[in-house]
Structure formats: C-alpha cells, structure tokens
Design a protein around this motif. Structure first.
Motif, PDB file in Angstrom:
ATOM      1  N   ILE A 193      -7.380  11.935   6.675  1.00 33.03           N
ATOM      2  CA  ILE A 193      -7.047  12.025   5.252  1.00 33.03           C
ATOM      3  C   ILE A 193      -7.585  10.779   4.562  1.00 33.03           C
ATOM      4  N   ILE A 194      -8.419  10.991   3.553  1.00 34.00           N
ATOM      5  CA  ILE A 194      -8.945   9.887   2.757  1.00 34.00           C
ATOM      6  C   ILE A 194      -8.003   9.695   1.572  1.00 34.00           C
ATOM      7  N   ASP A 195      -7.459   8.502   1.482  1.00 31.57           N
ATOM      8  CA  ASP A 195      -6.544   8.165   0.400  1.00 31.57           C
ATOM      9  C   ASP A 195      -7.325   7.355  -0.616  1.00 31.57           C
ATOM     10  N   GLY A 196      -7.887   8.043  -1.605  1.00 33.10           N
ATOM     11  CA  GLY A 196      -8.696   7.388  -2.623  1.00 33.10           C
ATOM     12  C   GLY A 196      -7.866   6.893  -3.783  1.00 33.10           C
ATOM     13  N   TYR A 197      -8.552   6.406  -4.797  1.00 31.40           N
ATOM     14  CA  TYR A 197      -7.885   5.827  -5.962  1.00 31.40           C
ATOM     15  C   TYR A 197      -7.099   6.874  -6.740  1.00 31.40           C
ATOM     16  N   LEU A 198      -7.676   8.037  -6.952  1.00 29.83           N
ATOM     17  CA  LEU A 198      -7.011   9.088  -7.714  1.00 29.83           C
ATOM     18  C   LEU A 198      -6.954  10.412  -6.958  1.00 29.83           C
ATOM     19  N   TYR A 199      -7.061  10.381  -5.639  1.00 32.09           N
ATOM     20  CA  TYR A 199      -7.102  11.625  -4.878  1.00 32.09           C
ATOM     21  C   TYR A 199      -6.708  11.389  -3.425  1.00 32.09           C
ATOM     22  N   LYS A 200      -6.384  12.471  -2.754  1.00 29.64           N
ATOM     23  CA  LYS A 200      -6.198  12.515  -1.304  1.00 29.64           C
ATOM     24  C   LYS A 200      -6.903  13.765  -0.829  1.00 29.64           C
ATOM     25  N   ARG A 201      -7.734  13.628   0.207  1.00 27.77           N
ATOM     26  CA  ARG A 201      -8.428  14.804   0.735  1.00 27.77           C
ATOM     27  C   ARG A 201      -8.848  14.551   2.175  1.00 27.77           C
ATOM     28  N   LYS A 202      -9.185  15.617   2.863  1.00 33.06           N
ATOM     29  CA  LYS A 202      -9.711  15.496   4.222  1.00 33.06           C
ATOM     30  C   LYS A 202     -11.168  15.073   4.139  1.00 33.06           C
ATOM     31  N   GLY A 203     -11.604  14.284   5.097  1.00 33.88           N
ATOM     32  CA  GLY A 203     -12.988  13.856   5.112  1.00 33.88           C
ATOM     33  C   GLY A 203     -13.236  12.830   6.199  1.00 33.88           C
ATOM     34  N   ASN A 204     -14.464  12.306   6.225  1.00 33.45           N
ATOM     35  CA  ASN A 204     -14.813  11.269   7.196  1.00 33.45           C
ATOM     36  C   ASN A 204     -14.061  10.003   6.847  1.00 33.45           C
ATOM     37  N   LYS A 205     -13.574   9.342   7.853  1.00 29.89           N
ATOM     38  CA  LYS A 205     -12.775   8.150   7.613  1.00 29.89           C
ATOM     39  C   LYS A 205     -13.183   7.046   8.572  1.00 29.89           C
ATOM     40  N   GLU A 206     -13.514   5.912   8.040  1.00 31.80           N
ATOM     41  CA  GLU A 206     -13.763   4.721   8.834  1.00 31.80           C
ATOM     42  C   GLU A 206     -12.444   3.984   9.020  1.00 31.80           C
ATOM     43  N   SER A 207     -12.401   3.085   9.970  1.00 34.69           N
ATOM     44  CA  SER A 207     -11.207   2.269  10.176  1.00 34.69           C
ATOM     45  C   SER A 207     -10.896   1.475   8.918  1.00 34.69           C
ATOM     46  N   VAL A 208      -9.617   1.402   8.595  1.00 35.63           N
ATOM     47  CA  VAL A 208      -9.150   0.583   7.478  1.00 35.63           C
ATOM     48  C   VAL A 208      -8.854  -0.803   8.036  1.00 35.63           C
ATOM     49  N   ILE A 209      -9.364  -1.823   7.357  1.00 37.04           N
ATOM     50  CA  ILE A 209      -9.167  -3.201   7.801  1.00 37.04           C
ATOM     51  C   ILE A 209      -7.980  -3.772   7.030  1.00 37.04           C
ATOM     52  N   GLU A 210      -7.000  -4.316   7.754  1.00 37.64           N
ATOM     53  CA  GLU A 210      -5.796  -4.849   7.121  1.00 37.64           C
ATOM     54  C   GLU A 210      -5.629  -6.330   7.423  1.00 37.64           C
ATOM     55  N   LEU A 211      -5.169  -7.060   6.427  1.00 34.72           N
ATOM     56  CA  LEU A 211      -4.798  -8.465   6.575  1.00 34.72           C
ATOM     57  C   LEU A 211      -3.281  -8.523   6.513  1.00 34.72           C
ATOM     58  N   LEU A 212      -2.671  -9.024   7.589  1.00 34.17           N
ATOM     59  CA  LEU A 212      -1.212  -9.082   7.684  1.00 34.17           C
ATOM     60  C   LEU A 212      -0.736 -10.517   7.781  1.00 34.17           C
ATOM     61  N   ASN A 213       0.428 -10.772   7.200  1.00 30.20           N
ATOM     62  CA  ASN A 213       1.135 -12.031   7.380  1.00 30.20           C
ATOM     63  C   ASN A 213       2.404 -11.661   8.133  1.00 30.20           C
ATOM     64  N   GLY A 214       2.409 -11.902   9.435  1.00 33.67           N
ATOM     65  CA  GLY A 214       3.473 -11.372  10.278  1.00 33.67           C
ATOM     66  C   GLY A 214       3.341  -9.861  10.296  1.00 33.67           C
ATOM     67  N   ASP A 215       4.391  -9.160   9.884  1.00 31.95           N
ATOM     68  CA  ASP A 215       4.342  -7.698   9.788  1.00 31.95           C
ATOM     69  C   ASP A 215       4.101  -7.216   8.363  1.00 31.95           C
ATOM     70  N   ASN A 216       3.945  -8.143   7.422  1.00 35.97           N
ATOM     71  CA  ASN A 216       3.775  -7.784   6.013  1.00 35.97           C
ATOM     72  C   ASN A 216       2.300  -7.626   5.659  1.00 35.97           C
ATOM     73  N   LEU A 217       1.974  -6.511   5.030  1.00 40.76           N
ATOM     74  CA  LEU A 217       0.615  -6.244   4.583  1.00 40.76           C
ATOM     75  C   LEU A 217       0.287  -7.131   3.385  1.00 40.76           C
ATOM     76  N   VAL A 218      -0.785  -7.919   3.503  1.00 38.76           N
ATOM     77  CA  VAL A 218      -1.249  -8.758   2.397  1.00 38.76           C
ATOM     78  C   VAL A 218      -2.258  -7.968   1.578  1.00 38.76           C
ATOM     79  N   MET A 219      -3.206  -7.351   2.259  1.00 34.49           N
ATOM     80  CA  MET A 219      -4.192  -6.498   1.599  1.00 34.49           C
ATOM     81  C   MET A 219      -4.916  -5.687   2.645  1.00 34.49           C
ATOM     82  N   LYS A 220      -5.655  -4.675   2.180  1.00 35.64           N
ATOM     83  CA  LYS A 220      -6.462  -3.897   3.108  1.00 35.64           C
ATOM     84  C   LYS A 220      -7.750  -3.472   2.430  1.00 35.64           C
ATOM     85  N   LEU A 221      -8.778  -3.293   3.258  1.00 40.79           N
ATOM     86  CA  LEU A 221     -10.054  -2.792   2.762  1.00 40.79           C
ATOM     87  C   LEU A 221     -10.090  -1.307   3.086  1.00 40.79           C
ATOM     88  N   SER A 222      -9.897  -0.525   2.057  1.00 45.24           N
ATOM     89  CA  SER A 222      -9.793   0.917   2.181  1.00 45.24           C
ATOM     90  C   SER A 222     -10.614   1.571   1.076  1.00 45.24           C
TER      91      SER A 222
END
Length: 163
Positions: free
Chosen positions: A39-68
């Motif tokens: 499932i691609i979670d875009g800015y204004l949509y959700k749909r099935k499609g090709n998906k690359e790994s999402v890169i996440e920056l965490l501080n402990g267990d808290n999400l700081v940001m992600k490249l999606s």
C-alpha cells in the motif's frame, strides 16, 4: 520532475535507499521498513503499487521523521522553488538539503540542527557537499538577526512543537 508520478517517487526512494544505511548513534537510529501489503501512502491518496523501503529516523522508539512517498511529495515545491542561499531548520535524514544542493541556482544551503547525533548520522551516509553547511545549534537562538535575513528562502522542517 513530477511530484505525483509514481516513477519519480520510486526513483527517489531507490536513490536514497542506496545512499542511506541503517545505523545508530546514541539514542538515534535509522531503520528501513519493508511494506508487506504494497500500500502506497501518498500525500492525498492510498493505493496498491510498487513500494520501496521507507527510511525512518527514530529517537529511541519515537519517530522523528521518515522518507516516504508523502515526504517526497510534500517537499517537491520547496525543492523546486529553492534558489540562492537557503536556510533549513532541522536536518532530518538529509533528503531536502541534498536535493536542494543539487540545484544549479542554489548557491548555499545552511542547515541548523540541534542534535549532534543526527549530524553524525547524516555525515555517515553522505559525502561532503561544498554547498551544504551544517550549523549545530538552535536556529531560533542564532547569533544575529542578520544571519537569518540574508537567506533567499528559509525552510522550517523541525518536527518539534516549538515551531
């Protein structure tokens, strides 16, 4: 460059999945998350499609940001219209600073980052770029108002509630 064209987004996701490695420094860590449901979670949509790994920056267990997909889409206009000397508050994973520095009409990218650990993670993933200057410190407590006024554009990318 077209922000909602899947090939553009997938291309950027692939590019940064190659550049950014998983790792940690102090409480911060970078992880890559596979999406099993395609499932691609875009800015204004959700749909099935090709998906690359999402890169996440965490501080402990808290999400700081992600490249999606959302991040790439939501920063498209910021990157497109950047020119001259650009100031960025918050380094994150470095995507915005790196993309802005690629532009010919950008002379300098000055990034204010409060966390030395995030700076170290960034430097472990990217080669030195002469256009990018990283200042460790709080942008809102800069040395003088003159530093801020001289920017062509100022981008606030900080995830804190203080912004």
């Amino acid at each position: 460059m077209k922000p909602y064209v899947e090939d553009f987004i997938i291309g950027k996701m692939k590019e940064y999945n190659k550049k950014i490695s998983q790792g940690s420094f102090s409480n911060y860590k970078i992880v890559k998350k596979e999406c099993n449901d395609n499932i691609i979670d875009g800015y204004l949509y959700k749909r099935k499609g090709n998906k690359e790994s999402v890169i996440e920056l965490l501080n402990g267990d808290n999400l700081v940001m992600k490249l999606s997909h959302k991040e790439i889409e939501s920063t498209f206009e910021i990157i497109k219209f950047a020119k001259g000397k650009v100031g960025i508050v918050g380094l994150g994973l470095g995507y915005v600073a790196e993309e802005i520095a690629k532009k010919q009409d950008v002379t300098e990218v000055i990034v204010y980052e409060i966390s030395s650990d995030i700076i170290k993670l960034y430097k472990s993933n990217f080669e030195e770029n002469k256009k990018i200057k990283i200042i460790e410190g709080d942008a809102f407590k800069g040395k003088s108002e003159r530093e801020i006024v001289t920017f062509s554009r100022i981008l606030l990318l900080s995830p804190t509630s203080q912004v």
